[in-house]
Scaffold this motif. Structure first.
Motif, mmCIF file in Angstrom:
data_model
loop_
_atom_site.group_PDB
_atom_site.id
_atom_site.type_symbol
_atom_site.label_atom_id
_atom_site.label_comp_id
_atom_site.label_asym_id
_atom_site.label_seq_id
_atom_site.Cartn_x
_atom_site.Cartn_y
_atom_site.Cartn_z
ATOM 1 N N PRO A 223 40.646 -75.020 46.465
ATOM 2 C CA PRO A 223 39.460 -74.073 47.076
ATOM 3 C C PRO A 223 38.038 -74.833 46.827
ATOM 4 O O PRO A 223 37.942 -75.264 45.520
ATOM 5 C CB PRO A 223 39.911 -72.854 46.462
ATOM 6 N N SER A 224 37.083 -74.366 47.782
ATOM 7 C CA SER A 224 35.948 -74.548 47.105
ATOM 8 C C SER A 224 35.403 -73.732 46.087
ATOM 9 O O SER A 224 35.769 -72.558 46.083
ATOM 10 C CB SER A 224 35.098 -74.198 48.219
ATOM 11 N N GLU A 225 34.691 -74.349 45.003
ATOM 12 C CA GLU A 225 34.015 -73.583 44.132
ATOM 13 C C GLU A 225 33.251 -72.290 44.260
ATOM 14 O O GLU A 225 32.842 -71.368 43.724
ATOM 15 C CB GLU A 225 33.172 -74.278 43.100
ATOM 16 N N GLU A 226 32.534 -72.481 45.765
ATOM 17 C CA GLU A 226 31.718 -71.462 46.402
ATOM 18 C C GLU A 226 32.271 -70.236 46.794
ATOM 19 O O GLU A 226 31.721 -69.339 46.806
ATOM 20 C CB GLU A 226 30.923 -72.068 47.281
ATOM 21 N N VAL A 227 33.820 -70.455 46.762
ATOM 22 C CA VAL A 227 34.417 -69.341 47.503
ATOM 23 C C VAL A 227 35.112 -68.430 46.053
ATOM 24 O O VAL A 227 35.576 -68.899 45.378
ATOM 25 C CB VAL A 227 35.662 -69.782 48.217
ATOM 26 N N GLU B 109 32.313 -63.981 60.237
ATOM 27 C CA GLU B 109 31.870 -65.214 60.514
ATOM 28 C C GLU B 109 33.132 -66.138 61.034
ATOM 29 O O GLU B 109 32.648 -67.154 61.835
ATOM 30 C CB GLU B 109 31.699 -65.700 59.201
ATOM 31 N N SER B 110 34.427 -66.011 60.842
ATOM 32 C CA SER B 110 35.349 -66.641 61.321
ATOM 33 C C SER B 110 35.580 -66.372 62.769
ATOM 34 O O SER B 110 35.544 -67.365 63.845
ATOM 35 C CB SER B 110 36.667 -66.256 60.664
ATOM 36 N N ILE B 111 35.267 -65.249 63.280
ATOM 37 C CA ILE B 111 35.281 -64.833 64.810
ATOM 38 C C ILE B 111 34.149 -65.715 65.553
ATOM 39 O O ILE B 111 34.588 -66.410 66.467
ATOM 40 C CB ILE B 111 34.950 -63.313 65.151
ATOM 41 N N ASP B 112 32.978 -65.798 64.958
ATOM 42 C CA ASP B 112 32.289 -66.669 65.603
ATOM 43 C C ASP B 112 32.387 -68.210 65.639
ATOM 44 O O ASP B 112 32.436 -68.883 66.574
ATOM 45 C CB ASP B 112 30.630 -66.533 64.938
ATOM 46 N N ARG B 113 32.956 -68.490 64.363
ATOM 47 C CA ARG B 113 33.208 -69.778 64.142
ATOM 48 C C ARG B 113 34.407 -70.513 65.169
ATOM 49 O O ARG B 113 34.505 -71.811 65.490
ATOM 50 C CB ARG B 113 33.728 -70.057 62.670
ATOM 51 N N PHE B 114 35.367 -69.602 65.307
ATOM 52 C CA PHE B 114 36.772 -69.896 66.233
ATOM 53 C C PHE B 114 36.609 -69.617 67.534
ATOM 54 O O PHE B 114 37.662 -69.431 68.182
ATOM 55 C CB PHE B 114 37.870 -69.500 65.412
ATOM 56 N N LYS B 115 35.558 -69.354 68.250
ATOM 57 C CA LYS B 115 35.278 -68.917 69.547
ATOM 58 C C LYS B 115 35.940 -70.047 70.427
ATOM 59 O O LYS B 115 35.353 -71.227 70.077
ATOM 60 C CB LYS B 115 34.263 -68.435 69.816
ATOM 61 N N GLY B 116 36.969 -69.865 71.221
ATOM 62 C CA GLY B 116 37.517 -71.051 72.181
ATOM 63 C C GLY B 116 38.634 -71.465 71.520
ATOM 64 O O GLY B 116 39.489 -72.603 72.082
ATOM 65 N N LYS C 107 41.791 -70.537 48.563
ATOM 66 C CA LYS C 107 42.091 -71.728 49.623
ATOM 67 C C LYS C 107 42.036 -71.330 51.267
ATOM 68 O O LYS C 107 41.489 -72.054 51.937
ATOM 69 C CB LYS C 107 43.669 -72.413 49.358
ATOM 70 N N TYR C 108 42.557 -70.126 51.464
ATOM 71 C CA TYR C 108 42.561 -69.856 52.829
ATOM 72 C C TYR C 108 40.952 -69.654 53.436
ATOM 73 O O TYR C 108 40.510 -69.902 54.343
ATOM 74 C CB TYR C 108 43.416 -68.427 53.196
ATOM 75 N N VAL C 109 40.264 -68.978 52.441
ATOM 76 C CA VAL C 109 38.681 -68.655 52.946
ATOM 77 C C VAL C 109 37.950 -70.223 53.152
ATOM 78 O O VAL C 109 37.486 -70.431 53.895
ATOM 79 C CB VAL C 109 37.922 -68.011 51.870
ATOM 80 N N THR C 110 38.393 -70.998 52.127
ATOM 81 C CA THR C 110 37.717 -72.586 52.361
ATOM 82 C C THR C 110 38.261 -73.135 53.577
ATOM 83 O O THR C 110 37.279 -73.618 54.475
ATOM 84 C CB THR C 110 38.336 -73.350 51.095
ATOM 85 N N VAL C 111 39.585 -72.884 54.292
ATOM 86 C CA VAL C 111 39.974 -73.509 55.177
ATOM 87 C C VAL C 111 39.115 -72.705 56.500
ATOM 88 O O VAL C 111 38.659 -73.808 57.397
ATOM 89 C CB VAL C 111 41.371 -73.291 55.364
ATOM 90 N N THR C 112 39.029 -71.764 56.509
ATOM 91 C CA THR C 112 38.236 -70.853 57.546
ATOM 92 C C THR C 112 36.879 -71.292 57.644
ATOM 93 O O THR C 112 36.010 -71.514 58.819
ATOM 94 C CB THR C 112 38.345 -69.408 57.566
ATOM 95 N N ARG C 113 36.240 -71.462 56.480
ATOM 96 C CA ARG C 113 34.989 -72.006 56.651
ATOM 97 C C ARG C 113 34.720 -73.456 57.170
ATOM 98 O O ARG C 113 33.613 -73.676 57.659
ATOM 99 C CB ARG C 113 34.297 -72.022 55.338
ATOM 100 N N LEU C 114 35.740 -74.154 57.089
ATOM 101 C CA LEU C 114 35.571 -75.650 57.858
ATOM 102 C C LEU C 114 35.732 -75.282 59.311
ATOM 103 O O LEU C 114 35.195 -76.361 59.855
ATOM 104 C CB LEU C 114 36.800 -76.441 57.344
ATOM 105 N N GLY C 115 35.983 -74.346 59.961
ATOM 106 C CA GLY C 115 35.892 -74.180 61.350
ATOM 107 C C GLY C 115 37.053 -75.273 61.870
ATOM 108 O O GLY C 115 37.965 -75.793 61.483
ATOM 109 N N PRO C 116 37.194 -75.135 63.253
ATOM 110 C CA PRO C 116 37.911 -75.816 63.845
ATOM 111 C C PRO C 116 37.891 -77.354 63.890
ATOM 112 O O PRO C 116 36.970 -77.942 63.328
ATOM 113 C CB PRO C 116 37.661 -75.774 65.845
#
Length: 317
Positions: A172-176, A197-204, A241-250
């Protein structure tokens, strides 16, 4: 909209009064909330899932428990609750997945065994956190209906939790750094913000990442709220780890999925469920996402965040 956590466990006399004048079908569905029938069906499905399709059938079991809690915690009302119960009766309730288990005495330590099965994950992110999501539902269900905690059911649910495989299990990112899950206000607001933020990031690309941010995060807040802080905090690394994954976006190669059409209807309204077809339940996210959404909103205290999520909720539902 939300009246926190009032359970429909009224007396027989109260139920008779509340359902006076209703047709027999409506009375039967109202009774299913009072006697926690959907919870019992969900427990049976969770326990039987590893014998069938552990991932999809586990979802179906958890969704029945989520649906009961969503109806009761939010006081959705007779017509909305009856429609939801009817959807289960038309789809999964009659299936082999939900059929009763043989009569047996409940065992001691059922919840402890499930918590220990979850703890074996030891910080590994396993299939979007479904080990934690399903463990929370099972523990909560057994506390609501302790007579169902038989050896066969408990063993099946432990097997289900152990069936989940590692998924995108990178450091995981240390920022999470989520707040303690026992701080339900701060943790709920953190999870809701990440979901927004994930809703916006994963549109489409579909809203599975945002939806599971809600369900994974809410399961840990709920575990802590039930007093199972150790089990909740044992999943902290996996959640980070999951938050880190979602912050990466598609990512390259991720499948594009058509976005939902805009609607002002929400899952706490009869019209939302009435407009859904009788065969559109999928594997149950349609119940699990809104249960977690409303539960987290009820715990959070930030009106601006609630307004932000209300405006985006159509993407999820």
């Amino acid at each position: 909209m939300i009246n926190r956590r009032q359970f429909a466990a009224g007396s027989t006399a109260g139920l008779a009064l509340a359902t006076a004048g209703l047709d027999r079908f409506a009375v039967a569905e109202e009774q299913s909330l009072s006697d926690k029938r959907l919870v019992a069906l969900g427990v049976n499905a969770l326990a039987r899932a590893p014998q069938q399709s552990y991932f999809a059938d586990g979802h179906r079991g958890a969704s029945m428990i989520s649906a009961h809690l969503m109806c009761v915690d939010n006081e959705l009302g007779e017509s909305t609750s009856n429609r939801i119960v009817a959807l289960f009766d038309q789809n999964w309730a009659p299936s082999k997945l939900c059929k009763p288990f043989p009569q047996a005495e409940p065992i001691d330590g059922a919840e402890e065994r499930i918590g220990k099965a979850l703890a074996k994950g030891n910080g590994v992110l396993r299939e979007v956190g479904h080990d934690a999501i399903f463990a929370m539902h099972a523990i909560k269900a057994f506390r609501m209906l302790p007579d169902l905690a038989t050896e066969e059911r408990v063993s099946g649910i432990c097997d289900l939790i152990g069936a989940f495989k590692p998924w995108r299990d990178s450091a995981p990112s240390e920022e999470v750094a989520p707040p303690p899950f026992s701080d339900s206000v701060a943790a709920s607001e953190y999870i809701l913000k990440e979901a927004s933020e994930s809703i916006d990031r994963f549109k489409g690309y579909g809203q599975g990442f945002a939806g599971h941010m809600l369900t994974f995060g809410q399961s840990l807040v709920e575990l802590a709220a039930m007093g199972d802080v150790e089990w909740a905090e044992g999943c902290r690394t996996a959640f980070r780890k999951y938050v880190t994954v979602t912050r990466l976006g598609p990512q390259s190669g991720d499948r594009k999925i058509k976005d939902h059409s805009f609607t002002e209807l929400r899952p706490d309204e009869f019209e939302y469920w009435n407009n859904r077809g009788d065969k559109t339940l999928g594997i149950g996210h349609v119940f699990k996402y809104p249960y977690a959404f409303y539960d987290l909103l009820a715990r959070a205290k930030d009106p601006d965040l609630q307004k932000e999520l209300d405006a985006k909720a159509w993407n999820l539902f």
